[in-house]
Design a protein around this motif. Structure first.
Motif, PDB file in Angstrom:
ATOM      1  N   MET A   1     -42.046  19.093  -3.490  1.00 54.43           N
ATOM      2  CA  MET A   1     -42.705  17.881  -3.985  1.00 54.43           C
ATOM      3  C   MET A   1     -42.081  17.461  -5.317  1.00 54.43           C
ATOM      4  SD  MET A   1     -45.104  16.259  -2.465  1.00 54.43           S
ATOM      5  CE  MET A   1     -45.769  14.696  -2.866  1.00 54.43           C
ATOM      6  N   PHE A   2     -42.169  16.191  -5.627  1.00 53.29           N
ATOM      7  CA  PHE A   2     -41.606  15.668  -6.870  1.00 53.29           C
ATOM      8  C   PHE A   2     -42.475  16.034  -8.070  1.00 53.29           C
ATOM      9  CE2 PHE A   2     -39.596  12.296  -4.145  1.00 53.29           C
ATOM     10  CZ  PHE A   2     -38.286  12.646  -4.451  1.00 53.29           C
ATOM     11  N   GLU A   3     -41.809  16.277  -9.186  1.00 47.49           N
ATOM     12  CA  GLU A   3     -42.531  16.386 -10.440  1.00 47.49           C
ATOM     13  C   GLU A   3     -42.588  15.002 -11.074  1.00 47.49           C
ATOM     14  OE1 GLU A   3     -40.994  19.389 -12.975  1.00 47.49           O
ATOM     15  OE2 GLU A   3     -40.844  20.845 -11.350  1.00 47.49           O
ATOM     16  N   PHE A   4     -43.411  14.854 -12.112  1.00 49.14           N
ATOM     17  CA  PHE A   4     -43.641  13.530 -12.680  1.00 49.14           C
ATOM     18  C   PHE A   4     -42.365  12.930 -13.264  1.00 49.14           C
ATOM     19  CE2 PHE A   4     -45.219  10.619 -15.996  1.00 49.14           C
ATOM     20  CZ  PHE A   4     -45.914   9.757 -15.171  1.00 49.14           C
ATOM     21  N   ASP A   5     -41.534  13.722 -13.961  1.00 43.08           N
ATOM     22  CA  ASP A   5     -40.305  13.168 -14.560  1.00 43.08           C
ATOM     23  C   ASP A   5     -39.308  12.758 -13.479  1.00 43.08           C
ATOM     24  OD1 ASP A   5     -39.893  15.778 -13.856  1.00 43.08           O
ATOM     25  OD2 ASP A   5     -38.605  16.260 -15.570  1.00 43.08           O
ATOM     26  N   GLN A   6     -39.279  13.489 -12.365  1.00 44.92           N
ATOM     27  CA  GLN A   6     -38.409  13.087 -11.264  1.00 44.92           C
ATOM     28  C   GLN A   6     -38.891  11.769 -10.657  1.00 44.92           C
ATOM     29  OE1 GLN A   6     -38.739  16.689  -8.922  1.00 44.92           O
ATOM     30  NE2 GLN A   6     -36.570  17.154  -9.308  1.00 44.92           N
ATOM     31  N   TYR A   7     -40.194  11.610 -10.584  1.00 44.00           N
ATOM     32  CA  TYR A   7     -40.770  10.385 -10.063  1.00 44.00           C
ATOM     33  C   TYR A   7     -40.413   9.203 -10.964  1.00 44.00           C
ATOM     34  CZ  TYR A   7     -44.397   7.079  -8.617  1.00 44.00           C
ATOM     35  OH  TYR A   7     -45.060   5.958  -8.194  1.00 44.00           O
ATOM     36  N   LEU A   8     -40.481   9.386 -12.285  1.00 43.75           N
ATOM     37  CA  LEU A   8     -40.106   8.323 -13.218  1.00 43.75           C
ATOM     38  C   LEU A   8     -38.621   7.993 -13.097  1.00 43.75           C
ATOM     39  CD1 LEU A   8     -42.070   9.139 -16.487  1.00 43.75           C
ATOM     40  CD2 LEU A   8     -42.504   7.322 -14.834  1.00 43.75           C
ATOM     41  N   GLY A   9     -37.783   8.997 -12.935  1.00 46.38           N
ATOM     42  CA  GLY A   9     -36.363   8.765 -12.751  1.00 46.38           C
ATOM     43  C   GLY A   9     -36.078   7.977 -11.482  1.00 46.38           C
ATOM     44  N   PHE A  10     -36.792   8.333 -10.422  1.00 47.04           N
ATOM     45  CA  PHE A  10     -36.637   7.617  -9.160  1.00 47.04           C
ATOM     46  C   PHE A  10     -37.075   6.164  -9.300  1.00 47.04           C
ATOM     47  CE2 PHE A  10     -38.374   6.435  -4.951  1.00 47.04           C
ATOM     48  CZ  PHE A  10     -37.189   6.446  -4.248  1.00 47.04           C
ATOM     49  N   LEU A  11     -38.184   5.924  -9.992  1.00 48.72           N
ATOM     50  CA  LEU A  11     -38.641   4.555 -10.223  1.00 48.72           C
ATOM     51  C   LEU A  11     -37.642   3.774 -11.074  1.00 48.72           C
ATOM     52  CD1 LEU A  11     -42.480   4.830 -10.805  1.00 48.72           C
ATOM     53  CD2 LEU A  11     -41.280   3.923  -8.823  1.00 48.72           C
ATOM     54  N   ALA A  12     -37.068   4.404 -12.083  1.00 52.56           N
ATOM     55  CA  ALA A  12     -36.067   3.733 -12.917  1.00 52.56           C
ATOM     56  C   ALA A  12     -34.847   3.378 -12.075  1.00 52.56           C
ATOM     57  CB  ALA A  12     -35.679   4.627 -14.088  1.00 52.56           C
ATOM     58  N   PHE A  13     -34.419   4.294 -11.221  1.00 53.74           N
ATOM     59  CA  PHE A  13     -33.282   4.032 -10.339  1.00 53.74           C
ATOM     60  C   PHE A  13     -33.564   2.851  -9.415  1.00 53.74           C
ATOM     61  CE2 PHE A  13     -31.470   4.748  -6.082  1.00 53.74           C
ATOM     62  CZ  PHE A  13     -30.131   4.581  -6.386  1.00 53.74           C
ATOM     63  N   LEU A  14     -34.737   2.821  -8.801  1.00 50.38           N
ATOM     64  CA  LEU A  14     -35.081   1.719  -7.909  1.00 50.38           C
ATOM     65  C   LEU A  14     -35.156   0.395  -8.663  1.00 50.38           C
ATOM     66  CD1 LEU A  14     -37.782   3.115  -5.455  1.00 50.38           C
ATOM     67  CD2 LEU A  14     -35.403   2.556  -4.999  1.00 50.38           C
ATOM     68  N   THR A  15     -35.681   0.428  -9.880  1.00 48.30           N
ATOM     69  CA  THR A  15     -35.772  -0.793 -10.676  1.00 48.30           C
ATOM     70  C   THR A  15     -34.386  -1.329 -10.999  1.00 48.30           C
ATOM     71  OG1 THR A  15     -37.846  -0.009 -11.633  1.00 48.30           O
ATOM     72  CG2 THR A  15     -36.701  -1.761 -12.805  1.00 48.30           C
ATOM     73  N   ILE A  16     -33.493  -0.478 -11.456  1.00 46.46           N
ATOM     74  CA  ILE A  16     -32.137  -0.903 -11.797  1.00 46.46           C
ATOM     75  C   ILE A  16     -31.405  -1.402 -10.555  1.00 46.46           C
ATOM     76  CG2 ILE A  16     -29.899  -0.066 -12.611  1.00 46.46           C
ATOM     77  CD1 ILE A  16     -31.530   1.821 -14.473  1.00 46.46           C
ATOM     78  N   LEU A  17     -31.572  -0.711  -9.448  1.00 46.17           N
ATOM     79  CA  LEU A  17     -30.947  -1.129  -8.191  1.00 46.17           C
ATOM     80  C   LEU A  17     -31.448  -2.507  -7.765  1.00 46.17           C
ATOM     81  CD1 LEU A  17     -29.093  -0.007  -5.852  1.00 46.17           C
ATOM     82  CD2 LEU A  17     -31.230   0.519  -4.689  1.00 46.17           C
TER      83      LEU A  17
END
Length: 58
Positions: free
Chosen positions: A1-17
């Motif tokens: 399962m994802f940890e919170f910082d990984q989740y934030l990184g994933f959201l940042a990646f999706l936003t930039i993309l």
């Protein structure tokens, strides 16, 4: 399962993309045709002025 910082990184990646995707769509559909059309109109205006100057000089 994802940890919170990984989740934030994933959201940042999706936003930039997503921002990059919509920026490319905007550039391809509006900015590039406007740029090309404007440069063609300027070139045609220059050609017309050159012909006019030749007629007046000769």
């Amino acid at each position: 399962m994802f940890e919170f910082d990984q989740y934030l990184g994933f959201l940042a990646f999706l936003t930039i993309l997503t921002i990059g995707f919509w920026l490319m769509i905007f550039l391809i559909t509006f900015v590039v045709p406007y740029w090309i059309g404007g440069s063609l109109m300027e070139r045609l205006k220059e050609i017309k002025e050159e012909k006019k100057a030749k007629r007046l000089n000769s």
